[in-house]
Design an enzyme around this catalytic site. Structure first.
Site, PDB file in Angstrom:
ATOM      1  N   ASP A 149      39.475  48.331  41.580  1.00 48.91           N
ATOM      2  CA  ASP A 149      38.823  49.555  42.058  1.00 48.91           C
ATOM      3  C   ASP A 149      39.180  49.851  43.512  1.00 48.91           C
ATOM      4  O   ASP A 149      39.354  48.932  44.308  1.00 48.91           O
ATOM      5  CB  ASP A 149      37.294  49.389  41.903  1.00 48.91           C
ATOM      6  CG  ASP A 149      36.563  50.707  42.026  1.00 48.91           C
ATOM      7  OD1 ASP A 149      37.210  51.773  41.955  1.00 48.91           O
ATOM      8  OD2 ASP A 149      35.331  50.679  42.201  1.00 48.91           O
TER       9      ASP A 149
ATOM     10  N   ASN B  61      41.553  52.447  44.559  1.00 48.04           N
ATOM     11  CA  ASN B  61      42.865  53.057  44.844  1.00 48.04           C
ATOM     12  C   ASN B  61      42.708  54.406  45.548  1.00 48.04           C
ATOM     13  O   ASN B  61      43.445  54.723  46.487  1.00 48.04           O
ATOM     14  CB  ASN B  61      43.653  53.298  43.550  1.00 48.04           C
ATOM     15  CG  ASN B  61      44.002  52.011  42.841  1.00 48.04           C
ATOM     16  OD1 ASN B  61      43.924  50.945  43.420  1.00 48.04           O
ATOM     17  ND2 ASN B  61      44.376  52.132  41.576  1.00 48.04           N
ATOM     18  N   GLY B  62      41.748  55.204  45.055  1.00 50.64           N
ATOM     19  CA  GLY B  62      41.549  56.545  45.618  1.00 50.64           C
ATOM     20  C   GLY B  62      41.103  56.464  47.070  1.00 50.64           C
ATOM     21  O   GLY B  62      41.624  57.186  47.938  1.00 50.64           O
TER      22      GLY B  62
ATOM     23  N   TRP C 294      41.490  53.963  49.117  1.00 53.26           N
ATOM     24  CA  TRP C 294      42.591  53.401  49.922  1.00 53.26           C
ATOM     25  C   TRP C 294      43.512  54.528  50.369  1.00 53.26           C
ATOM     26  O   TRP C 294      43.899  54.605  51.538  1.00 53.26           O
ATOM     27  CB  TRP C 294      43.357  52.385  49.075  1.00 53.26           C
ATOM     28  CG  TRP C 294      44.508  51.716  49.766  1.00 53.26           C
ATOM     29  CD1 TRP C 294      44.472  50.549  50.472  1.00 53.26           C
ATOM     30  CD2 TRP C 294      45.874  52.182  49.807  1.00 53.26           C
ATOM     31  NE1 TRP C 294      45.736  50.262  50.956  1.00 53.26           N
ATOM     32  CE2 TRP C 294      46.613  51.244  50.565  1.00 53.26           C
ATOM     33  CE3 TRP C 294      46.537  53.285  49.277  1.00 53.26           C
ATOM     34  CZ2 TRP C 294      47.978  51.377  50.799  1.00 53.26           C
ATOM     35  CZ3 TRP C 294      47.902  53.431  49.525  1.00 53.26           C
ATOM     36  CH2 TRP C 294      48.605  52.471  50.272  1.00 53.26           C
TER      37      TRP C 294
ATOM     38  N   HIS D  29      47.241  54.824  43.545  1.00 56.88           N
ATOM     39  CA  HIS D  29      47.494  54.189  42.245  1.00 56.88           C
ATOM     40  C   HIS D  29      48.847  53.460  42.249  1.00 56.88           C
ATOM     41  O   HIS D  29      48.983  52.395  41.666  1.00 56.88           O
ATOM     42  CB  HIS D  29      47.445  55.225  41.123  1.00 56.88           C
ATOM     43  CG  HIS D  29      46.067  55.808  40.929  1.00 56.88           C
ATOM     44  ND1 HIS D  29      44.931  55.034  40.871  1.00 56.88           N
ATOM     45  CD2 HIS D  29      45.641  57.087  40.797  1.00 56.88           C
ATOM     46  CE1 HIS D  29      43.872  55.818  40.697  1.00 56.88           C
ATOM     47  NE2 HIS D  29      44.270  57.060  40.651  1.00 56.88           N
TER      48      HIS D  29
ATOM     49  N   SER E  22      37.774  54.182  29.038  1.00 55.79           N
ATOM     50  CA  SER E  22      37.582  55.289  28.092  1.00 55.79           C
ATOM     51  C   SER E  22      36.878  56.460  28.791  1.00 55.79           C
ATOM     52  O   SER E  22      36.875  57.571  28.283  1.00 55.79           O
ATOM     53  CB  SER E  22      36.813  54.821  26.854  1.00 55.79           C
ATOM     54  OG  SER E  22      35.799  53.928  27.189  1.00 55.79           O
TER      55      SER E  22
ATOM     56  N   LEU F  18      51.458  32.760  31.150  1.00 55.72           N
ATOM     57  CA  LEU F  18      50.260  33.561  31.465  1.00 55.72           C
ATOM     58  C   LEU F  18      50.095  34.601  30.370  1.00 55.72           C
ATOM     59  O   LEU F  18      51.085  35.152  29.895  1.00 55.72           O
ATOM     60  CB  LEU F  18      50.463  34.288  32.813  1.00 55.72           C
ATOM     61  CG  LEU F  18      49.400  35.331  33.189  1.00 55.72           C
ATOM     62  CD1 LEU F  18      48.118  34.630  33.675  1.00 55.72           C
ATOM     63  CD2 LEU F  18      49.899  36.275  34.286  1.00 55.72           C
TER      64      LEU F  18
ATOM     65  N   ARG G 198      29.150  46.691  40.049  1.00 57.17           N
ATOM     66  CA  ARG G 198      28.754  46.945  38.661  1.00 57.17           C
ATOM     67  C   ARG G 198      29.937  46.650  37.744  1.00 57.17           C
ATOM     68  O   ARG G 198      31.078  46.545  38.201  1.00 57.17           O
ATOM     69  CB  ARG G 198      28.264  48.383  38.477  1.00 57.17           C
ATOM     70  CG  ARG G 198      29.224  49.420  38.969  1.00 57.17           C
ATOM     71  CD  ARG G 198      28.714  50.847  38.806  1.00 57.17           C
ATOM     72  NE  ARG G 198      29.689  51.746  39.383  1.00 57.17           N
ATOM     73  CZ  ARG G 198      29.681  52.127  40.652  1.00 57.17           C
ATOM     74  NH1 ARG G 198      28.708  51.748  41.457  1.00 57.17           N
ATOM     75  NH2 ARG G 198      30.642  52.902  41.116  1.00 57.17           N
ATOM     76  N   LEU G 199      29.620  46.558  36.423  1.00 55.36           N
ATOM     77  CA  LEU G 199      30.667  46.209  35.460  1.00 55.36           C
ATOM     78  C   LEU G 199      31.388  47.428  34.897  1.00 55.36           C
ATOM     79  O   LEU G 199      32.486  47.303  34.351  1.00 55.36           O
ATOM     80  CB  LEU G 199      30.077  45.399  34.302  1.00 55.36           C
ATOM     81  CG  LEU G 199      29.822  43.914  34.579  1.00 55.36           C
ATOM     82  CD1 LEU G 199      29.218  43.247  33.351  1.00 55.36           C
ATOM     83  CD2 LEU G 199      31.104  43.193  34.990  1.00 55.36           C
ATOM     84  N   SER G 200      30.752  48.598  34.997  1.00 53.15           N
ATOM     85  CA  SER G 200      31.401  49.838  34.540  1.00 53.15           C
ATOM     86  C   SER G 200      32.002  49.710  33.141  1.00 53.15           C
ATOM     87  O   SER G 200      33.157  50.086  32.913  1.00 53.15           O
ATOM     88  CB  SER G 200      32.485  50.288  35.529  1.00 53.15           C
ATOM     89  OG  SER G 200      31.909  50.588  36.775  1.00 53.15           O
TER      90      SER G 200
HETATM   91  C1  FPP Z   1      40.280  52.577  40.321  1.00 53.56           C
HETATM   92  O1  FPP Z   1      40.534  53.234  41.518  1.00 53.56           O
HETATM   93  C2  FPP Z   1      41.482  52.354  39.592  1.00 53.56           C
HETATM   94  C3  FPP Z   1      41.799  52.952  38.405  1.00 53.56           C
HETATM   95  C4  FPP Z   1      40.972  53.976  37.732  1.00 53.56           C
HETATM   96  C5  FPP Z   1      42.998  52.634  37.703  1.00 53.56           C
HETATM   97  C6  FPP Z   1      43.567  51.277  37.985  1.00 53.56           C
HETATM   98  C7  FPP Z   1      44.985  51.479  37.970  1.00 53.56           C
HETATM   99  C8  FPP Z   1      45.888  50.835  38.712  1.00 53.56           C
HETATM  100  C9  FPP Z   1      45.654  49.660  39.543  1.00 53.56           C
HETATM  101  C10 FPP Z   1      47.244  51.328  38.728  1.00 53.56           C
HETATM  102  C11 FPP Z   1      47.733  51.634  37.395  1.00 53.56           C
HETATM  103  C12 FPP Z   1      48.170  50.427  36.698  1.00 53.56           C
HETATM  104  C13 FPP Z   1      48.542  50.506  35.447  1.00 53.56           C
HETATM  105  C14 FPP Z   1      49.228  49.353  34.815  1.00 53.56           C
HETATM  106  C15 FPP Z   1      48.277  51.737  34.703  1.00 53.56           C
HETATM  107  P1  FPP Z   1      39.829  54.629  41.716  1.00 53.56           P
HETATM  108  O2  FPP Z   1      40.811  55.690  41.436  1.00 53.56           O
HETATM  109  O3  FPP Z   1      38.580  54.697  40.912  1.00 53.56           O
HETATM  110  O4  FPP Z   1      39.502  54.539  43.244  1.00 53.56           O
HETATM  111  P2  FPP Z   1      38.273  55.199  43.977  1.00 53.56           P
HETATM  112  O5  FPP Z   1      37.025  54.643  43.355  1.00 53.56           O
HETATM  113  O6  FPP Z   1      38.460  54.735  45.386  1.00 53.56           O
HETATM  114  O7  FPP Z   1      38.425  56.680  43.820  1.00 53.56           O
END
Ligand code: FPP
Length: 242
Positions: free
Chosen positions: A12, A14-15, A17, A29, A58, A123, A186-188
């Protein structure tokens, strides 16, 4: 306690970051995929033999269409670009989640990755894609209900093991440790059945900043915990059934 055999990760942040750097979410991402790559490389060195990652839930379909397409594209690119290296490094790929409704080319790639790597042993990388714990349990219940309907089993034959064996994770051990990055606690909807007795670790860093050192630190923290699975004595991990 020793090294967890099975670590599951909610990747969690990426956005956030990306936002903190003034970059588009896609850049986050992409950086997330690189962090995933590093984590997969580190896992066998750290003694982890099962690694499950939450790549697309999902519920993620409710994101803007462009972001959904970006995530689908990244998974395809990850498999196309990294499959050879994964295979060379002895990684077995398994995918959990609902495949029906996914694009045909993506489904074919998932099958290709699983088939090519089926015999590998260093693995097992389990990619949770279009995955939701409740959805998985509903699909498992439908399978079992179908068997009761045809008389293959009786309702009273339904046990923990039978339920575990009807889940996408049939035959896999339960996760010993679930890590979530980005500070959310949380587990979401991730591995709801399987994480019943997992240890949980919530790390403050965003997923793209997750390093081998943080992975090792989370494992050291886990090693200091005592797991009793509802009893009084420390116990070894429970099996996933099947
Ligand atoms: C959560 O960050 C991340 C995701 C919804 C997707 C996880 C995906 C990756 C790590 C990259 C893709 C990898 C593959 C193999 C498809 P968020 O977007 O919810 O971040 P935020 O909560 O900060 O907005």
């Amino acid at each position: 306690m020793s090294t967890p055999a099975h670590v599951a990760i909610i990747m969690d942040g990426n956005g956030r970051w990306a936002k903190s750097r003034g970059l588009p979410r896609l850049a986050g991402h992409r950086a997330g995929v690189e962090a995933l790559r590093q984590t997969v490389r580190a896992a066998p060195d750290l003694g982890v033999s099962w690694l499950t990652v939450y790549a697309f839930s999902s519920e993620n379909w409710s994101r803007p269409r462009t972001e959904v397409n970006d995530l689908l594209g990244l998974l395809k690119m990850f498999i196309r670009r990294d499959l050879a290296e994964l295979h060379q490094n002895g990684v077995r790929v398994r995918v959990i989640g609902e495949r029906e409704g996914l694009q045909a080319d993506l489904r074919a790639l998932l099958v290709e990755a699983e088939t090519l790597t089926a015999g590998n042993t260093s693995l097992t990388l389990v990619v949770a894609f279009n995955y939701g714990g409740r959805d998985e349990i509903v699909r498992a219940m439908r399978k079992l209900a179908g068997k009761v309907k045809t008389g293959e089993i009786g309702a009273e034959d339904i046990t923990h093991d039978l339920v575990a064996g009807a889940l996408d994770t049939a035959g896999m051990p339960d996760p010993d440790l679930v890590i979530r990055t980005s500070g959310e606690m949380r587990l979401s909807n991730f591995l709801l059945w399987q994480a019943a007795y997992s240890e949980l670790a919530f790390l403050p860093c965003y997923w793209p900043d997750f390093t081998r050192e943080q992975f090792a630190e989370a494992l050291r923290d886990y090693a200091g915990r005592e797991r009793r699975f509802g009893g009084l004595m420390p116990r070894r991990a429970l099996s996933g059934g099947a």
